[in-house]
Design an enzyme around this catalytic site. Structure first.
Site, PDB file in Angstrom:
ATOM      1  N   CYS A 156       0.796  -1.230   0.000  1.00 19.77           N
ATOM      2  CA  CYS A 156       0.000   0.000   0.000  1.00 19.77           C
ATOM      3  C   CYS A 156       0.827   1.279   0.000  1.00 19.77           C
ATOM      4  CB  CYS A 156      -0.909   0.004   1.223  1.00 19.77           C
ATOM      5  SG  CYS A 156      -2.108  -1.323   1.177  1.00 19.77           S
TER       6      CYS A 156
HETATM    7  N1  LIG Z   1      -2.787  -6.249   1.949  1.00 17.96           N
HETATM    8  C1  LIG Z   1      -3.203  -5.205   2.629  1.00 17.96           C
HETATM    9  O1  LIG Z   1      -2.879  -5.075   3.802  1.00 17.96           O
HETATM   10  C2  LIG Z   1      -4.090  -4.147   2.013  1.00 17.96           C
HETATM   11  C3  LIG Z   1      -4.599  -3.135   2.855  1.00 17.96           C
HETATM   12  C4  LIG Z   1      -5.434  -2.180   2.311  1.00 17.96           C
HETATM   13  C5  LIG Z   1      -5.743  -2.213   0.947  1.00 17.96           C
HETATM   14  N2  LIG Z   1      -5.239  -3.195   0.136  1.00 17.96           N
HETATM   15  C6  LIG Z   1      -5.627  -3.191  -1.267  1.00 17.96           C
HETATM   16  O2  LIG Z   1      -6.492  -4.299  -1.501  1.00 17.96           O
HETATM   17  C7  LIG Z   1      -6.299  -4.822  -2.819  1.00 17.96           C
HETATM   18  C8  LIG Z   1      -5.967  -6.306  -2.746  1.00 17.96           C
HETATM   19  O3  LIG Z   1      -4.749  -6.459  -2.050  1.00 17.96           O
HETATM   20  P1  LIG Z   1      -4.276  -7.843  -1.456  1.00 17.96           P
HETATM   21  O4  LIG Z   1      -3.179  -7.504  -0.520  1.00 17.96           O
HETATM   22  O5  LIG Z   1      -5.416  -8.649  -0.944  1.00 17.96           O
HETATM   23  O6  LIG Z   1      -3.695  -8.542  -2.778  1.00 17.96           O
HETATM   24  P2  LIG Z   1      -3.270 -10.087  -2.924  1.00 17.96           P
HETATM   25  O7  LIG Z   1      -2.276 -10.109  -4.019  1.00 17.96           O
HETATM   26  O8  LIG Z   1      -2.915 -10.654  -1.595  1.00 17.96           O
HETATM   27  O9  LIG Z   1      -4.603 -10.806  -3.400  1.00 17.96           O
HETATM   28  C9  LIG Z   1      -5.220 -10.557  -4.590  1.00 17.96           C
HETATM   29  C10 LIG Z   1      -5.890 -11.827  -5.071  1.00 17.96           C
HETATM   30  O10 LIG Z   1      -6.606 -11.501  -6.267  1.00 17.96           O
HETATM   31  C11 LIG Z   1      -6.484 -12.595  -7.157  1.00 17.96           C
HETATM   32  N3  LIG Z   1      -6.799 -12.133  -8.504  1.00 17.96           N
HETATM   33  C12 LIG Z   1      -6.049 -11.396  -9.342  1.00 17.96           C
HETATM   34  N4  LIG Z   1      -6.718 -11.166 -10.485  1.00 17.96           N
HETATM   35  C13 LIG Z   1      -7.915 -11.782 -10.363  1.00 17.96           C
HETATM   36  C14 LIG Z   1      -9.037 -11.904 -11.200  1.00 17.96           C
HETATM   37  N5  LIG Z   1      -9.051 -11.356 -12.410  1.00 17.96           N
HETATM   38  N6  LIG Z   1     -10.088 -12.605 -10.760  1.00 17.96           N
HETATM   39  C15 LIG Z   1     -10.068 -13.187  -9.534  1.00 17.96           C
HETATM   40  N7  LIG Z   1      -9.037 -13.102  -8.696  1.00 17.96           N
HETATM   41  C16 LIG Z   1      -7.969 -12.397  -9.098  1.00 17.96           C
HETATM   42  C17 LIG Z   1      -5.056 -13.061  -6.960  1.00 17.96           C
HETATM   43  O11 LIG Z   1      -4.882 -14.385  -7.433  1.00 17.96           O
HETATM   44  C18 LIG Z   1      -4.912 -12.949  -5.446  1.00 17.96           C
HETATM   45  O12 LIG Z   1      -5.298 -14.120  -4.796  1.00 17.96           O
HETATM   46  C19 LIG Z   1      -5.198  -3.960  -3.427  1.00 17.96           C
HETATM   47  O13 LIG Z   1      -5.775  -2.926  -4.162  1.00 17.96           O
HETATM   48  C20 LIG Z   1      -4.483  -3.394  -2.231  1.00 17.96           C
HETATM   49  O14 LIG Z   1      -3.859  -2.171  -2.529  1.00 17.96           O
HETATM   50  C21 LIG Z   1      -4.424  -4.167   0.657  1.00 17.96           C
END
Ligand SMILES: NC(=O)c1ccc[n+]([C@@H]2O[C@H](COP(=O)([O-])OP(=O)(O)OC[C@H]3O[C@@H](n4cnc5c(N)ncnc54)[C@H](O)[C@@H]3O)[C@@H](O)[C@H]2O)c1
Length: 459
Positions: A297
């Site tokens: 992030c």
């Molecule tokens: N990790 C954090 O602490 C956090 C905190 C706040 C916001 N965010 C935001 O949340 C969002 C997700 O982050 P995350 O950390 O969970 O990412 P991540 O990479 O851990 O998980 C994303 C998941 O989405 C899946 N994916 C990708 N393309 C896809 C599709 N077309 N269809 C279905 N599944 C698909 C991936 O295989 C993966 O399992 C991002 O925008 C991030 O900036 C994350």
């Protein structure tokens, strides 16, 4: 049934919307979560626990198979929680046809940066395309992925409208009453990985819909799992709220990082300064210096806004400067390692260095954008023989930028290393013991606070 939402009493809503709202309110709704990563999986667990019928969608079949077999792949989600959710009807799948059965769908897919710091919205785009053919009247689609203001309206809605097979439109200003509609909202994820001081459900959930009913539907859904939903007037406000929060962190961390560099030269202990300043009961919030920024992030999200700002001929100087300061930190760490070795009459070239902590912050297993990766690369470029130990990261493989291919080495015989470099202050480590057994300790996190030893270089 007594309805908390006044919208449920609004009889002008289409029957299908009224029914979906009612199901959202009484937790019998079917909810799809797309993207079962760090955000989507915990969210699915919270929804399942509250009684919603949850289907998790992911294109990564390993995740789908793991979850179906009751296995976890995120450390803080225990196996039993997955198994309990399965018992409550949770399913994981890569078959998007099931979208058509859902009352609400929440997108939690990645939003990284491309090589030149432009937003990479390909995952959001692809997910919108996977949802569109299965969209049904009255369904609610929520985007949770962090992104610039305008993404929901300018990218997600146009795809959903153009590619659904039923001529549905997103409910919004100017949509005629007879038009069959779906609803769209944005609600940012605000989790703080590794922070056990606040329960996830107690972090208020900001919700902004494309219009009022969408806001209310999303708020009703989230009030089923969070203690409070904060309704804002639009998707843009909700999108910008998340960016403000992360930019605030990014800029303030850069500020203390820069002040740390000066304090080191002036022989002032910056951590003592911050502790003292934090006693001020108003107007000061402490941020702490470190070896750089990490995670999915803070190092990334601000650049979503600076990219978008260019469309408005606007240059966000704070963000660019903060990025510059934070990105330079691993280089400073390496210079302090060189200085420490120098005092021991050791050259960088050939020095044996043990890095403690690869994860980007304490007590988590997330390596994304971790400054340890860049630091390791820089140490290697200077000829150091580097290994690492991290109780949370057993292996570092091939990433997008780095190909380190290394396993965590046991924490033993520390005197065999010319330098032990503390990069992540995991609470599992016994820092007193580490200092006692090492020849030289370079500490980037003030993890050795209170330990007096000439072996320590704090930086
Ligand atoms: N990790 C954090 O602490 C956090 C905190 C706040 C916001 N965010 C935001 O949340 C969002 C997700 O982050 P995350 O950390 O969970 O990412 P991540 O990479 O851990 O998980 C994303 C998941 O989405 C899946 N994916 C990708 N393309 C896809 C599709 N077309 N269809 C279905 N599944 C698909 C991936 O295989 C993966 O399992 C991002 O925008 C991030 O900036 C994350």
């Amino acid at each position: 049934m007594i309805c908390a939402s006044p919208l449920l009493e609004n009889t002008s809503l289409p029957i299908s919307t009224q029914k979906r709202l009612e199901r959202l309110e009484n937790h019998t709704a079917k909810v799809g979560v797309i993207g079962l990563g760090y955000v989507g999986l915990p969210l699915s667990m919270l929804l399942a626990e509250a009684g919603f019928k949850v289907t998790g969608f992911d294109i990564d079949m390993t995740k789908v198979e793991d979850l179906t077999a009751g296995r976890t792949y995120i450390r803080r989600i225990p196996q039993e929680e997955i198994q309990c959710a399965l018992g409550r009807g949770f399913k994981a799948t890569n078959d998007f046809a099931h979208i058509s059965d859902m009352d609400a769908v929440i997108m939690c897919v990645p939003t990284p940066l491309r090589e030149h710091r432009e937003p990479d919205l390909s995952f959001v785009e692809e997910t919108s395309r996977s949802i569109a053919p299965w969209l049904r009247e009255g369904q609610l689609v929520i985007l949770e992925s962090t992104t610039y203001p305008g993404t929901t309206e300018e990218l997600v809605i146009p795809i959903l409208e153009a590619e659904n097979l039923r001529g549905l439109k997103a409910q919004g200003p100017g949509v005629p009453e007879e038009q069959e509609v779906f609803y769209v909202a944005f609600s940012p994820e605000r989790e703080d990985p590794g922070n056990d001081t606040i329960a996830r459900r107690d972090i208020p959930k900001v919700v902004g819909g494309h219009e009022a009913i969408a806001t209310e539907m999303a708020a009703v859904l989230y009030e089923g799992i969070f203690t409070r939903a904060v309704r804002v007037s639009s998707t843009r406000v909700a999108e910008m709220t998340k960016l403000l929060e992360n930019i605030y962190r990014c800029v303030n961390i850069a500020l203390v990082n820069e002040l740390k560099l000066l304090s080191l030269k002036m022989d002032v202990d910056i951590w003592e300064v911050i502790d003292a300043a934090a006693t001020k009961p108003f107007g000061f919030h402490p941020f702490f210096p470190g070896p750089g920024l990490g995670g999915h992030c803070i190092p990334i999200d601000p650049f979503y806004l600076s990219w978008k700002a260019k469309e408005f001929d606007f240059n966000l100087r704070f963000i660019e400067l903060a990025g510059e300061v934070n990105e330079a930190m691993p280089g400073h760490v390496v210079n302090y390692v060189a200085e420490g070795l120098n005092k021991h009459n050791k050259a960088m070239n050939g020095a044996k260095v043990l890095m403690l902590g690869m994860a980007y912050k304490r007590d988590i297993d997330d390596l994304r954008e971790s400054p340890s990766l860049r630091t390791m690369e820089l140490l290697r470029e200077r000829g150091c023989d580097v290994v690492y130990n991290d109780p949370y990261v057993p292996m570092v493989g091939k990433g997008r930028k780095y190909n380190l291919n290394m396993r965590s080495t046991p924490l033993e015989n520390l005197d065999q290393y010319d330098c032990v470099l503390i990069m992540t202050d995991h609470s599992d480590y016994d820092y007193k013991q580490i200092v006692e057994s090492s020849v030289l300790v370079v500490d980037t996190r003030n993890a050795t606070k209170g330990i007096r030893s000439r072996k320590i270089v704090r930086c």
